[in-house]
Write an enzyme that holds these catalytic residues in place. Structure first.
Site, PDB file in Angstrom:
ATOM      1  N   HIS A  37     -37.060  15.104  17.240  1.00 19.52           N
ATOM      2  CA  HIS A  37     -35.693  15.609  17.388  1.00 19.52           C
ATOM      3  C   HIS A  37     -35.517  16.915  16.612  1.00 19.52           C
ATOM      4  O   HIS A  37     -34.946  17.878  17.122  1.00 19.52           O
ATOM      5  CB  HIS A  37     -34.677  14.573  16.890  1.00 19.52           C
ATOM      6  N   LYS A 105     -32.915   0.663  19.118  1.00 19.26           N
ATOM      7  CA  LYS A 105     -32.322  -0.584  18.623  1.00 19.26           C
ATOM      8  C   LYS A 105     -31.287  -0.279  17.554  1.00 19.26           C
ATOM      9  O   LYS A 105     -31.358   0.742  16.877  1.00 19.26           O
ATOM     10  CB  LYS A 105     -33.392  -1.546  18.093  1.00 19.26           C
TER      11      LYS A 105
END
Length: 191
Positions: A37, A105
């Protein structure tokens, strides 16, 4: 509701999803964790082109375990990692690329507004690394292996990847936030 979607995803694909729906994905998805990222955002700042196309893409928050055999990569395990770590970078990522879904998650913090009419968050149950690996048919390629195996961007071909639960939809609904509010309300009644 239950949906089977194929990448690249369109706005119409994610627009019909509601928090709590079940999704199975087929097509190409990309793994990306913290370092990937950060590099994506750095490359944007430096006006450099990415070696992969994120338009209509699905980013899987995953640090897979891979095995190389005769020049080909095979997935050993590919369970989801905690998505909250990528929350701070997600609004900027959505501003510069048309990523349509994130899979991971535990939910994400403060991204609901950034996802409005743009993207969804799909929750994959933790501890399902072997199940995830079964749905991955092929490793197309790997980018940025210099970041290390778990931080590299793996381009994966998946079939019926899931079940995934829509945790945050593109209509400002956050299943994780709603559950948290209900739990706090119930807890306050006990005091």
């Amino acid at each position: 509701m239950e949906y089977r979607l194929t990448t690249p995803l369109q706005k119409e694909d994610i627009g019909k999803l509601k928090a709590g729906d079940i999704v199975y994905l087929s097509g190409t998805i990309f793994t990306a964790r913290d370092e990937a990222h950060a590099r994506i955002l750095e490359m944007y700042q430096e006006k450099e082109e990415l070696p992969f196309d994120l338009e209509g893409s699905v980013i899987y928050h995953c640090g897979p375990l891979m095995k190389e055999d005769e020049g080909k990569w095979e997935v050993v395990a590919a369970g989801p990692t905690t998505s909250a770590r990528m929350s701070k970078m997600t609004p900027k990522l959505l501003e510069i690329h048309e990523v349509r879904a994130f899979v991971g998650k535990g939910g994400m913090d403060n991204v609901t507004d950034a996802m409005e009419n743009k993207a969804v968050y799909l929750a994959f149950t933790g501890g399902c690394a072997a199940l995830a690996a079964i749905s991955i048919e092929k490793v197309n390629t790997v980018h940025w292996l210099d970041l290390g195996m778990p931080e590299a961007v793996w381009e994966l071909e998946v079939n019926e990847f899931g079940p995934l639960v829509v945790g945050i939809d593109s209509h400002n609904n956050d299943l994780f936030l709603e559950v948290s509010k209900k739990a706090k309300a119930a807890y306050s009644k006990l005091e």
